[in-house]
Structures are given as structure tokens and as C-alpha cells.
Design a protein around this motif. Structure first.
Motif, PDB file in Angstrom:
ATOM      1  N   GLY A   1       0.789  -1.213   0.000  1.00 43.21           N
ATOM      2  CA  GLY A   1       0.000   0.000   0.000  1.00 43.21           C
ATOM      3  C   GLY A   1       0.825   1.269   0.000  1.00 43.21           C
ATOM      4  O   GLY A   1       2.043   1.254   0.241  1.00 43.21           O
ATOM      5  N   VAL A   2       0.133   2.387  -0.266  1.00 40.43           N
ATOM      6  CA  VAL A   2       0.764   3.701  -0.298  1.00 40.43           C
ATOM      7  C   VAL A   2      -0.179   4.732   0.321  1.00 40.43           C
ATOM      8  O   VAL A   2      -1.376   4.485   0.486  1.00 40.43           O
ATOM      9  N   ILE A   3       0.382   5.900   0.643  1.00 42.45           N
ATOM     10  CA  ILE A   3      -0.392   7.091   0.962  1.00 42.45           C
ATOM     11  C   ILE A   3      -0.203   8.050  -0.199  1.00 42.45           C
ATOM     12  O   ILE A   3       0.933   8.269  -0.660  1.00 42.45           O
ATOM     13  N   TYR A   4      -1.295   8.619  -0.709  1.00 42.89           N
ATOM     14  CA  TYR A   4      -1.216   9.436  -1.913  1.00 42.89           C
ATOM     15  C   TYR A   4      -1.842  10.817  -1.694  1.00 42.89           C
ATOM     16  O   TYR A   4      -2.601  11.044  -0.752  1.00 42.89           O
ATOM     17  N   ARG A   5      -1.520  11.714  -2.613  1.00 41.57           N
ATOM     18  CA  ARG A   5      -2.128  13.047  -2.692  1.00 41.57           C
ATOM     19  C   ARG A   5      -2.625  13.249  -4.103  1.00 41.57           C
ATOM     20  O   ARG A   5      -1.907  12.969  -5.067  1.00 41.57           O
ATOM     21  N   PHE A   6      -3.865  13.747  -4.231  1.00 44.74           N
ATOM     22  CA  PHE A   6      -4.429  14.042  -5.539  1.00 44.74           C
ATOM     23  C   PHE A   6      -4.825  15.511  -5.569  1.00 44.74           C
ATOM     24  O   PHE A   6      -5.675  15.955  -4.795  1.00 44.74           O
ATOM     25  N   ASP A   7      -4.193  16.269  -6.450  1.00 47.70           N
ATOM     26  CA  ASP A   7      -4.469  17.698  -6.593  1.00 47.70           C
ATOM     27  C   ASP A   7      -5.643  17.872  -7.551  1.00 47.70           C
ATOM     28  O   ASP A   7      -5.560  17.499  -8.727  1.00 47.70           O
ATOM     29  N   ARG A   8      -6.717  18.442  -7.054  1.00 47.88           N
ATOM     30  CA  ARG A   8      -7.909  18.570  -7.893  1.00 47.88           C
ATOM     31  C   ARG A   8      -7.795  19.679  -8.931  1.00 47.88           C
ATOM     32  O   ARG A   8      -8.592  19.734  -9.869  1.00 47.88           O
ATOM     33  N   GLU A   9      -6.819  20.569  -8.760  1.00 45.27           N
ATOM     34  CA  GLU A   9      -6.656  21.649  -9.727  1.00 45.27           C
ATOM     35  C   GLU A   9      -6.007  21.132 -11.010  1.00 45.27           C
ATOM     36  O   GLU A   9      -6.486  21.401 -12.109  1.00 45.27           O
ATOM     37  N   ASP A  10      -4.884  20.433 -10.871  1.00 44.50           N
ATOM     38  CA  ASP A  10      -4.178  19.957 -12.063  1.00 44.50           C
ATOM     39  C   ASP A  10      -4.257  18.448 -12.260  1.00 44.50           C
ATOM     40  O   ASP A  10      -3.642  17.895 -13.158  1.00 44.50           O
ATOM     41  N   HIS A  11      -5.035  17.755 -11.377  1.00 42.32           N
ATOM     42  CA  HIS A  11      -5.219  16.306 -11.439  1.00 42.32           C
ATOM     43  C   HIS A  11      -3.886  15.555 -11.329  1.00 42.32           C
ATOM     44  O   HIS A  11      -3.723  14.467 -11.881  1.00 42.32           O
ATOM     45  N   GLN A  12      -2.965  16.142 -10.594  1.00 48.44           N
ATOM     46  CA  GLN A  12      -1.677  15.515 -10.366  1.00 48.44           C
ATOM     47  C   GLN A  12      -1.769  14.531  -9.205  1.00 48.44           C
ATOM     48  O   GLN A  12      -2.197  14.900  -8.107  1.00 48.44           O
ATOM     49  N   TYR A  13      -1.364  13.301  -9.434  1.00 49.46           N
ATOM     50  CA  TYR A  13      -1.367  12.244  -8.412  1.00 49.46           C
ATOM     51  C   TYR A  13       0.063  12.027  -7.950  1.00 49.46           C
ATOM     52  O   TYR A  13       0.972  11.834  -8.772  1.00 49.46           O
ATOM     53  N   THR A  14       0.279  12.030  -6.620  1.00 49.52           N
ATOM     54  CA  THR A  14       1.619  11.893  -6.061  1.00 49.52           C
ATOM     55  C   THR A  14       1.606  10.869  -4.941  1.00 49.52           C
ATOM     56  O   THR A  14       0.717  10.906  -4.081  1.00 49.52           O
ATOM     57  N   VAL A  15       2.558   9.964  -4.934  1.00 49.32           N
ATOM     58  CA  VAL A  15       2.738   9.033  -3.813  1.00 49.32           C
ATOM     59  C   VAL A  15       3.568   9.731  -2.737  1.00 49.32           C
ATOM     60  O   VAL A  15       4.694  10.172  -2.997  1.00 49.32           O
ATOM     61  N   MET A  16       2.997   9.824  -1.524  1.00 46.73           N
ATOM     62  CA  MET A  16       3.676  10.497  -0.423  1.00 46.73           C
ATOM     63  C   MET A  16       4.464   9.533   0.461  1.00 46.73           C
ATOM     64  O   MET A  16       5.458   9.900   1.067  1.00 46.73           O
ATOM     65  N   HIS A  17       3.969   8.294   0.558  1.00 46.16           N
ATOM     66  CA  HIS A  17       4.658   7.293   1.372  1.00 46.16           C
ATOM     67  C   HIS A  17       4.331   5.910   0.826  1.00 46.16           C
ATOM     68  O   HIS A  17       3.165   5.620   0.521  1.00 46.16           O
ATOM     69  N   THR A  18       5.325   5.087   0.698  1.00 53.14           N
ATOM     70  CA  THR A  18       5.146   3.691   0.297  1.00 53.14           C
ATOM     71  C   THR A  18       5.470   2.804   1.492  1.00 53.14           C
ATOM     72  O   THR A  18       6.559   2.904   2.067  1.00 53.14           O
ATOM     73  N   PHE A  19       4.524   1.956   1.878  1.00 54.06           N
ATOM     74  CA  PHE A  19       4.761   1.071   3.019  1.00 54.06           C
ATOM     75  C   PHE A  19       5.797   0.015   2.640  1.00 54.06           C
ATOM     76  O   PHE A  19       5.764  -0.559   1.552  1.00 54.06           O
ATOM     77  N   SER A  20       6.692  -0.230   3.561  1.00 55.48           N
ATOM     78  CA  SER A  20       7.901  -0.994   3.257  1.00 55.48           C
ATOM     79  C   SER A  20       7.638  -2.498   3.194  1.00 55.48           C
ATOM     80  O   SER A  20       6.566  -2.988   3.564  1.00 55.48           O
ATOM     81  N   ALA A  21       8.647  -3.221   2.740  1.00 55.69           N
ATOM     82  CA  ALA A  21       8.559  -4.673   2.623  1.00 55.69           C
ATOM     83  C   ALA A  21       8.507  -5.313   4.008  1.00 55.69           C
ATOM     84  O   ALA A  21       9.109  -4.822   4.964  1.00 55.69           O
ATOM     85  N   MET A  22       7.782  -6.418   4.111  1.00 52.41           N
ATOM     86  CA  MET A  22       7.741  -7.186   5.351  1.00 52.41           C
ATOM     87  C   MET A  22       8.678  -8.375   5.248  1.00 52.41           C
ATOM     88  O   MET A  22       8.898  -8.916   4.160  1.00 52.41           O
ATOM     89  N   ASP A  23       9.217  -8.789   6.388  1.00 48.49           N
ATOM     90  CA  ASP A  23      10.069  -9.969   6.401  1.00 48.49           C
ATOM     91  C   ASP A  23       9.222 -11.235   6.466  1.00 48.49           C
ATOM     92  O   ASP A  23       7.985 -11.183   6.374  1.00 48.49           O
ATOM     93  N   ALA A  24       9.855 -12.367   6.635  1.00 47.51           N
ATOM     94  CA  ALA A  24       9.149 -13.649   6.633  1.00 47.51           C
ATOM     95  C   ALA A  24       8.150 -13.771   7.775  1.00 47.51           C
ATOM     96  O   ALA A  24       7.215 -14.589   7.705  1.00 47.51           O
ATOM     97  N   ASN A  25       8.328 -12.971   8.824  1.00 52.86           N
ATOM     98  CA  ASN A  25       7.402 -12.990   9.962  1.00 52.86           C
ATOM     99  C   ASN A  25       6.277 -11.974   9.829  1.00 52.86           C
ATOM    100  O   ASN A  25       5.459 -11.837  10.741  1.00 52.86           O
TER     101      ASN A  25
END
Length: 446
Positions: free
Chosen positions: A80-104
Motif C-alpha cells: 500500500g501507499v499514501i497518496y495526494r491528488f491535486d484537484r486543480e491539475d489532477h496531479q497524483y503523487t505518492v507520499m509514502h510507500t509502506f515498506s517490505a515485510m520480512d518472513a514474519n
């Protein structure tokens, strides 16, 4: 199309009577539907996508007017990610990407973020991740509009009996109390045995110094913790699901409505929903997951995803002035063999309250094409379908507007903003791997 109205008398806010009237000449609100963004379809084997997939969380409006939200899947690691969508220019930006998990199943920041972001002061949003974190049991976090991400609490490891002090799987939305503290729940974990070995869940708070405290340990007779909202009277109100001391032979118990003080003291079960039959049907609804909304002082509305006379869920009302009773505002109709009906099914989303008292939300199934609807329920009981999501391609799951709308809507002026988990950009892997959409519905005669 025949409309169904749930008609309340003027005294409905205290002691309500319910009548159902069929009308064929009703006119729905004039509306304009716009797909703002189509999320990427994830890779079929790794479930990754650069910009995120499956926006299974209620979006939030930022102080800059942009839309902020999360996806439960996709991103570089499929978490998953956290995103921002600008309604003025319809620009989509990823603000944070959740990191990989280990085997546990562990990582630093969490995975599969929960049901929505909560807008706080000082350009900060609060949220929860159901999985991941140092112990694999989820996290509470905050993120600024500039993308600064901070974990506020990582839920602790379970012991051999599936118990811990602070809970596991934080779900639903965080609320900000009148005291400025954060409040939320976990579905499982905690100290007490429930239907499942992972515990009944807890209610918790985080104060202004980021100190985490458990305020209530749910017990079997109360059920698994679900949602919270704060009433005008200062109490915390919510729903819990599956209250039982042992696994029953038939359907799971239908849940309760409760309230407690912000300290966790004076916990009260306000209402117990009736047991469903073998077909999942009852008189008052079952499985209320989402927060209640207080339409008038002491009068709360909510949605139950199951139950009702057709097993497809209800919108209900509970009044403190008529304790021990729930009135059904709308009972979602039966579906045909292809999963279609006129009004939708499975209302698994919080209700947004308009200035005229109209309640807006989504049902994630049913509708004219079987892919869910956006609906309005007026104060006088009139129920209207405002948008029915279109059919998806049988092979790819693609369509223009999305499918399986979930987690309700946010209301800004005359605009309803929401997400659909599937549809939009399709995938060779099919419907469940389609990307989902972010959309806006303008109420032209609002």
C-alpha cells in the motif's frame, strides 16, 4: 424505476414509526459523476504497482484543498501507499510507500493501511495500518502534507494464547476527541478470549504527548471492537461484532451498540442486534462495523452490512430517548441471481451527514449492474440511488467508474468524494486485480 421510501413521522427523532411506501414517480437529485483517477492494476503475481492499487480507505481533504488517501495494496512492495491528488491539475503523487515485510510479517511502518485518514490540526493526517510494524500486528501513524511520516504506536507481539495488552489489527477510522486526544480500536488482540483465539480487541487513546493508553479491554459478551465516534454528550459510541462466549453452531451473533466515557469507564451495551437466521436475515441488521453519525442530539444512524429482511444490510437509527430499540431506515432489497437489485447491497461505509439532514454513503454490492451504488437517505425517509456503478469487463474487470465502492464518502459543499476498490484499470488477472478509482459526485440541486 420504483423507489422505496422509509417514512418517519415528525416524532421520529424520539419515538419513531416506520412505514414503507412504494413510489414510481420519484425524481432523484440531479447529479454529475466524475472519475478523478484510475489506480494502477497490481502485478498478478507480486501484487505490486508503482503508484498503489485498491484504494480501500476513505479519503480526506487537506488544508490545501487536495485529496489525501491510501491504498491497501500495490506500491513497490505490495503493502500500500499514501497518496495526494491535486484537484486543480489532477496531479497524483505518492507520499509514502509502506515498506517490505520480512518472513514474519514485520516491518518498520506497517502494511495494508486501514479504513481511512483522519484530518488533524497543523497539516497532519492520522491513520492506521492493519498489518506490519515491528511485531506484525499493525501501527498507528501520522503524516504531514509535506510527506513526513511518523509511527506513533506499534502494536505488541501476542503471547502463546493470542493475547497482548494493546491489541492487534487496528481497524476503522481514528477520531480526534473534544480533548484533542486520538481514539481508536483494534479488532482482535487484548487480554480477553473471544470467539477467536486472537482476543476481543481494545479501545485505545493517544494523548498530545504521543502516549498510548488502552482504555477498554473488550470481553466476549461485548464482542470484537469495531468503531468509535464521540457524541455531543462527550461519550464514545460505537459498534462491536460477534458477541459470544463460544462459537455458535449457526450464524455468528449480530453485534451490539455501546457507549463509554473517554476514560473507558461506565461501558454500557445500548442495544443487541437480533440473531440472523440460516439465510443471514433478521429484522434489524447485523455486523455494524462503521462509526455511527449523530444526526440530532442523542439520535444516531449507522449501517449494518448484513441482516435485514433480505440479508443485504440496513441503515438503522438508534435514539437515546427510546433505549433498547432500533428502527430500520432502509432495508436493502433482494438481489437476483446475478447479484443485481435497484438499491444496492452490503452498506459497508460510514454515513456522511449533509446540512439538510440527508445521509450519504455507499453500498458495495448490488445495484443495476451488481457493482454497488452511491445513495442518499433523506430526513423524511426518502431513499435515492444517486449513482449505480457500471458493469465491468468479464475478462479484465475494467470499467470507467469503478466497482465495489467502500468506506463511504466525504462531503464537501455539494460534492461527494469516494473510492471504489475495483474496476477502473483492468488486469489480465481479472476483476480482483483491477486497480480501483477515486471519484466525485456533484449534487447539482444540493
Amino acid at each position: 424505476m420504483t423507489k422505496v421510501y422509509a417514512c418517519f413521522s415528525a416524532a421520529a427523532l424520539t419515538v419513531a414509526c416506520l412505514c414503507l411506501v412504494a413510489r414510481a414517480d420519484a425524481q432523484a437529485d440531479e447529479t454529475t459523476f466524475s472519475t478523478l483517477y484510475k489506480f494502477e492494476a497490481p502485478a498478478a503475481t507480486t501484487f505490486t504497482s508503482a503508484l498503489g492499487s485498491h484504494p480501500d480507505t476513505t479519503p480526506a481533504l487537506g488544508p490545501d484543498g487536495a485529496i489525501y488517501g491510501m491504498t491497501s495494496g500495490g506500491g513497490q512492495y505490495g503493502n500500500g501507499v499514501i497518496y495526494r491528488f491535486d484537484r486543480e491539475d489532477h496531479q497524483y503523487t505518492v507520499m509514502h510507500t509502506f515498506s517490505a515485510m520480512d518472513a514474519n510479517g514485520d516491518n518498520a511502518d506497517g502494511a495494508s493501511p486501514g479504513d481511512g485518514l483522519t484530518t488533524g490540526p497543523n497539516r497532519v493526517f492520522y491513520g492506521m495500518a492493519i498489518l506490519g510494524g515491528p511485531n506484525g500486528n499493525g501501527t498507528v501513524f501520522k503524516i504531514t502534507t509535506s510527506g513526513e511520516f511518523t509511527v506513533l504506536h506499534a502494536f505488541s507481539a501476542l503471547d502463546a494464547n493470542g493475547h497482548n495488552q494493546d491489541g492487534k489489527w487496528p481497524l476503522r477510522n481514528i477520531i480526534i476527541g473534544n480533548d484533542g486526544n486520538l481514539y481508536g480500536t483494534t479488532r482482535t488482540g487484548g487480554q480477553n478470549d473471544c470467539l477467536f483465539t486472537h482476543g476481543c480487541g481494545v479501545a485505545w487513546t493517544i494523548d498530545g504527548s504521543d502516549n498510548f493508553t488502552v482504555i477498554h479491554q473488550f470481553i466476549a459478551d461485548e464482542g470484537h471492537a469495531a468503531s468509535l465516534t464521540q457524541g455531543i454528550d462527550g461519550y464514545l459510541y460505537g459498534c462491536a461484532v460477534w458477541p459470544a462466549t463460544s462459537l455458535p453452531p449457526g450464524p455468528l451473533p449480530s453485534g451490539i451498540l455501546y457507549r463509554m466515557e473517554t476514560s473507558g469507564q461506565n461501558f454500557q451495551t445500548l442495544y443487541s442486534f437480533s440473531q440472523t437466521n440460516a439465510s443471514g436475515e433478521n429484522k434489524d441488521g447485523a455486523d455494524c462495523y462503521e462509526p455511527l453519525v449523530e444526526a440530532r442530539p442523542g439520535v444516531f444512524y449507522g449501517g449494518a452490512i448484513h441482516g435485514g429482511t433480505n440479508g443485504n444490510g440496513v441503515v438503522f437509527r438508534y435514539s437515546l430517548w427510546n433505549p433498547g430499540d432500533v428502527k430500520v431506515g432502509h432495508d436493502f432489497s433482494a438481489m437476483n441471481s446475478t447479484g443485481q437489485n435497484w438499491d444496492g447491497a452490503y452498506p459497508n461505509g460510514p454515513l456522511a451527514l449533509g446540512p439538510d439532514g440527508t445521509l450519504y454513503s455507499t453500498a458495495n454490492g448490488g445495484g443495476a449492474k451488481g457493482n454497488g451504488v452511491i445513495y442518499g437517505l433523506r430526513e423524511d425517509g426518502q431513499f435515492e440511488v444517486l449513482h449505480a456503478f457500471s458493469a465491468t469487463n468479464a475478462t479484465t474487470g475494467a470499467n470507467h467508474d469503478g466497482a465495489f465502492p467502500d468506506n463511504g464518502l466525504i462531503l464537501e459543499a455539494n460534492r461527494l468524494i469516494g473510492i471504489a476498490i475495483y474496476g477502473g484499470n483492468g488486469s489480465p488477472a481479472g476483476y480482483n486485480d483491477s486497480g480501483g478509482t477515486l471519484y466525485e459526485l456533484t449534487l447539482d440541486d444540493f
